[in-house]
Design a protein around this motif. Structure first.
Motif, PDB file in Angstrom:
ATOM      1  N   MET A 176       0.848  -1.205   0.000  1.00  0.00           N
ATOM      2  CA  MET A 176       0.000   0.000   0.000  1.00  0.00           C
ATOM      3  C   MET A 176       0.881   1.251   0.000  1.00  0.00           C
ATOM      4  O   MET A 176       1.808   1.361   0.796  1.00  0.00           O
ATOM      5  N   ARG A 177       0.578   2.151  -0.935  1.00  0.00           N
ATOM      6  CA  ARG A 177       1.268   3.444  -0.976  1.00  0.00           C
ATOM      7  C   ARG A 177       0.286   4.519  -0.520  1.00  0.00           C
ATOM      8  O   ARG A 177      -0.335   5.200  -1.327  1.00  0.00           O
ATOM      9  N   GLU A 178       0.135   4.673   0.753  1.00  0.00           N
ATOM     10  CA  GLU A 178      -0.884   5.569   1.308  1.00  0.00           C
ATOM     11  C   GLU A 178      -0.329   6.965   1.535  1.00  0.00           C
ATOM     12  O   GLU A 178       0.725   7.131   2.138  1.00  0.00           O
ATOM     13  N   ILE A 179      -1.066   7.946   1.041  1.00  0.00           N
ATOM     14  CA  ILE A 179      -0.766   9.355   1.292  1.00  0.00           C
ATOM     15  C   ILE A 179      -2.000   9.967   1.942  1.00  0.00           C
ATOM     16  O   ILE A 179      -3.092   9.943   1.350  1.00  0.00           O
ATOM     17  N   ASN A 232       6.482  12.311  -6.772  1.00  0.00           N
ATOM     18  CA  ASN A 232       6.652  12.966  -5.476  1.00  0.00           C
ATOM     19  C   ASN A 232       6.023  12.062  -4.430  1.00  0.00           C
ATOM     20  O   ASN A 232       4.897  11.573  -4.621  1.00  0.00           O
ATOM     21  N   MET A 233       6.761  11.760  -3.363  1.00  0.00           N
ATOM     22  CA  MET A 233       6.230  10.907  -2.297  1.00  0.00           C
ATOM     23  C   MET A 233       5.812   9.542  -2.856  1.00  0.00           C
ATOM     24  O   MET A 233       4.783   8.987  -2.479  1.00  0.00           O
ATOM     25  N   ASP A 234       6.599   9.033  -3.794  1.00  0.00           N
ATOM     26  CA  ASP A 234       6.392   7.723  -4.406  1.00  0.00           C
ATOM     27  C   ASP A 234       5.050   7.623  -5.124  1.00  0.00           C
ATOM     28  O   ASP A 234       4.419   6.567  -5.157  1.00  0.00           O
ATOM     29  N   ALA A 235       4.602   8.729  -5.691  1.00  0.00           N
ATOM     30  CA  ALA A 235       3.367   8.732  -6.489  1.00  0.00           C
ATOM     31  C   ALA A 235       3.550   9.685  -7.654  1.00  0.00           C
ATOM     32  O   ALA A 235       4.353  10.627  -7.592  1.00  0.00           O
ATOM     33  N   LEU A 236       2.793   9.438  -8.731  1.00  0.00           N
ATOM     34  CA  LEU A 236       2.818  10.314  -9.895  1.00  0.00           C
ATOM     35  C   LEU A 236       1.714  11.358  -9.758  1.00  0.00           C
ATOM     36  O   LEU A 236       0.527  11.029  -9.728  1.00  0.00           O
ATOM     37  N   GLU A 251     -11.720  25.346   5.901  1.00  0.00           N
ATOM     38  CA  GLU A 251     -12.129  24.001   6.314  1.00  0.00           C
ATOM     39  C   GLU A 251     -11.170  22.978   5.723  1.00  0.00           C
ATOM     40  O   GLU A 251     -10.786  23.082   4.556  1.00  0.00           O
ATOM     41  N   LEU A 252     -10.804  21.994   6.523  1.00  0.00           N
ATOM     42  CA  LEU A 252      -9.910  20.938   6.074  1.00  0.00           C
ATOM     43  C   LEU A 252     -10.687  19.641   5.914  1.00  0.00           C
ATOM     44  O   LEU A 252     -11.363  19.200   6.838  1.00  0.00           O
ATOM     45  N   ILE A 253     -10.617  19.058   4.725  1.00  0.00           N
ATOM     46  CA  ILE A 253     -11.148  17.710   4.516  1.00  0.00           C
ATOM     47  C   ILE A 253      -9.960  16.767   4.371  1.00  0.00           C
ATOM     48  O   ILE A 253      -8.921  17.146   3.814  1.00  0.00           O
ATOM     49  N   VAL A 254     -10.092  15.555   4.876  1.00  0.00           N
ATOM     50  CA  VAL A 254      -8.951  14.641   4.939  1.00  0.00           C
ATOM     51  C   VAL A 254      -9.366  13.247   4.504  1.00  0.00           C
ATOM     52  O   VAL A 254     -10.457  12.773   4.847  1.00  0.00           O
ATOM     53  N   HIS A 255      -8.474  12.598   3.753  1.00  0.00           N
ATOM     54  CA  HIS A 255      -8.680  11.189   3.420  1.00  0.00           C
ATOM     55  C   HIS A 255      -7.331  10.514   3.207  1.00  0.00           C
ATOM     56  O   HIS A 255      -6.417  11.108   2.629  1.00  0.00           O
ATOM     57  N   ALA A 256      -7.219   9.279   3.693  1.00  0.00           N
ATOM     58  CA  ALA A 256      -6.035   8.466   3.456  1.00  0.00           C
ATOM     59  C   ALA A 256      -6.174   7.819   2.079  1.00  0.00           C
ATOM     60  O   ALA A 256      -7.029   6.948   1.881  1.00  0.00           O
ATOM     61  N   CYS A 257      -5.361   8.256   1.127  1.00  0.00           N
ATOM     62  CA  CYS A 257      -5.500   7.859  -0.267  1.00  0.00           C
ATOM     63  C   CYS A 257      -4.422   6.824  -0.624  1.00  0.00           C
ATOM     64  O   CYS A 257      -3.224   7.136  -0.573  1.00  0.00           O
ATOM     65  N   ASP A 258      -4.852   5.630  -0.969  1.00  0.00           N
ATOM     66  CA  ASP A 258      -3.941   4.562  -1.363  1.00  0.00           C
ATOM     67  C   ASP A 258      -3.668   4.681  -2.864  1.00  0.00           C
ATOM     68  O   ASP A 258      -4.562   4.448  -3.683  1.00  0.00           O
ATOM     69  N   MET A 259      -2.458   5.052  -3.223  1.00  0.00           N
ATOM     70  CA  MET A 259      -2.119   5.213  -4.638  1.00  0.00           C
ATOM     71  C   MET A 259      -2.236   3.893  -5.407  1.00  0.00           C
ATOM     72  O   MET A 259      -2.480   3.887  -6.612  1.00  0.00           O
ATOM     73  N   ASP A 260      -2.093   2.771  -4.717  1.00  0.00           N
ATOM     74  CA  ASP A 260      -2.239   1.476  -5.380  1.00  0.00           C
ATOM     75  C   ASP A 260      -3.678   1.192  -5.801  1.00  0.00           C
ATOM     76  O   ASP A 260      -3.914   0.290  -6.614  1.00  0.00           O
ATOM     77  N   ALA A 261      -4.631   1.980  -5.275  1.00  0.00           N
ATOM     78  CA  ALA A 261      -6.021   1.816  -5.698  1.00  0.00           C
ATOM     79  C   ALA A 261      -6.214   2.207  -7.162  1.00  0.00           C
ATOM     80  O   ALA A 261      -7.242   1.871  -7.760  1.00  0.00           O
ATOM     81  N   CYS A 262      -5.218   2.898  -7.740  1.00  0.00           N
ATOM     82  CA  CYS A 262      -5.288   3.262  -9.159  1.00  0.00           C
ATOM     83  C   CYS A 262      -5.004   2.068 -10.070  1.00  0.00           C
ATOM     84  O   CYS A 262      -5.365   2.088 -11.255  1.00  0.00           O
TER      85      CYS A 262
END
Length: 308
Positions: A1-4, A158-162, A265-276
């Protein structure tokens, strides 16, 4: 998992009289919230250092240039870069750029977690008009104050993601996402300042405007199997309302986080780049399924050419 863990830092209105230093203080406050939420990356809106000045008709070049930044970082924004570096958070934000050659662009930048600028994008699809329009409820003079972007739609690792960027009206053009998609993009970041009212069709209504904003970003995410983070500057700027609707969209086109109001306002989500990966290797495996021999018209003409 590559989570950002990504924060979408929606900003409320910035009035014409507000200083850049005051705006940067608000951005740093959002950055502190993001640090507490465990964010790795925070995306801020288009033109987020100033009011949306293209609504004002100006003829004096010096008055226009007041709204532009000649370097980045500069004295006003260095505290933001320092705060981001100290927090170990990458940031993306938009501003009006005045180049050493005297060119004016609507620009966004991307940093790494050490505060170094690693990517720059200049808005390509400029909406509006270039001269005062008596038929509009208010002016939208981006074509007067900016040149169309000259950097294309690059993608950076950047941060192991395109990662790629676009700005506001760009989100409505499917070619934007596809050009980045053809480079394997996994995260598209975009800021916008979108009026709550259509200056040429007052009865369109906020609900429809928000729907079309969502539609553009969710379709772009799904059709290119990429995360999309769209962040607004919203609220009433000197009597001119901007809509909110900041969202984070997953690679299947589902909205996974949404702003509730029109303020800071801040919205937040843990985004797994591998989900692509699934979409990119199946229905949107471009190498297998695209048929470019039939797409020539897309790049060979601009306006509609009717055959009969």
């Amino acid at each position: 998992m590559r989570e950002i863990v990504i924060g979408g830092a929606q900003m409320g209105p910035i009035q014409k009289a507000d200083s850049r230093e005051a705006v940067v203080e608000r951005m740093i406050a959002l950055l502190k919230q993001a640090k507490g939420a465990g964010c790795d990356l925070v995306v801020f809106p288009e033109l987020c250092l100033t009011t949306f000045f293209p609504r004002w008709y100006m003829e004096d070049p010096a008055e226009v240039d007041f709204w532009f930044e000649r370097e980045m970082p500069n004295g006003a924004t260095k505290p933001l870069f320092d705060a981001a570096k100290q927090a170990g958070i990458a940031i993306s934000f938009g501003y009006a750029e005045l180049t050493p050659e005297g060119q004016h662009f609507n620009t966004s930048i991307l940093t790494d977690r050490e505060g170094n600028i690693v990517g720059k994008y200049r808005k390509v699809h400029l909406p509006g008009h270039s001269e005062f329009d008596t038929e509009r409820a208010f002016q939208h003079l981006e074509k007067r104050y900016f040149l169309p972007g000259d950097l294309g739609f690059p993608v950076w690792r950047n941060m192991d993601a395109l990662m790629g960027m676009c700005i506001c009206n760009d989100r409505r053009w499917p070619e934007v996402y596809r050009v980045m998609g053809l480079q394997g993009v996994e995260l598209v970041m975009l800021g916008y300042n979108t009026p709550s009212v259509n200056s040429q069709m007052a009865d369109e209504g906020l609900e429809k405007r928000l729907y079309h904003s969502d539609l553009s970003m969710t379709a772009g995410a799904y059709q290119n199997s990429t995360w999309v983070v769209g962040v607004a500057k919203a609220g009433d700027e000197d009597g001119h309302p901007l809509m909110g609707g900041s969202i984070i969209v997953d690679p299947n086109g589902y909205v996974v986080a949404r702003a509730a109001g029109e303020g800071d306002e801040l919205i937040v989500h843990a985004c797994d780049m591998d989900a692509c990966n699934f979409g990119k290797s199946t229905i949107f495996d471009f190498a297998r399924h695209r048929r470019i021999e039939h797409y020539g018209r897309i790049c060979s003409q601009t306006g509609v050419e009717r055959s009969a």
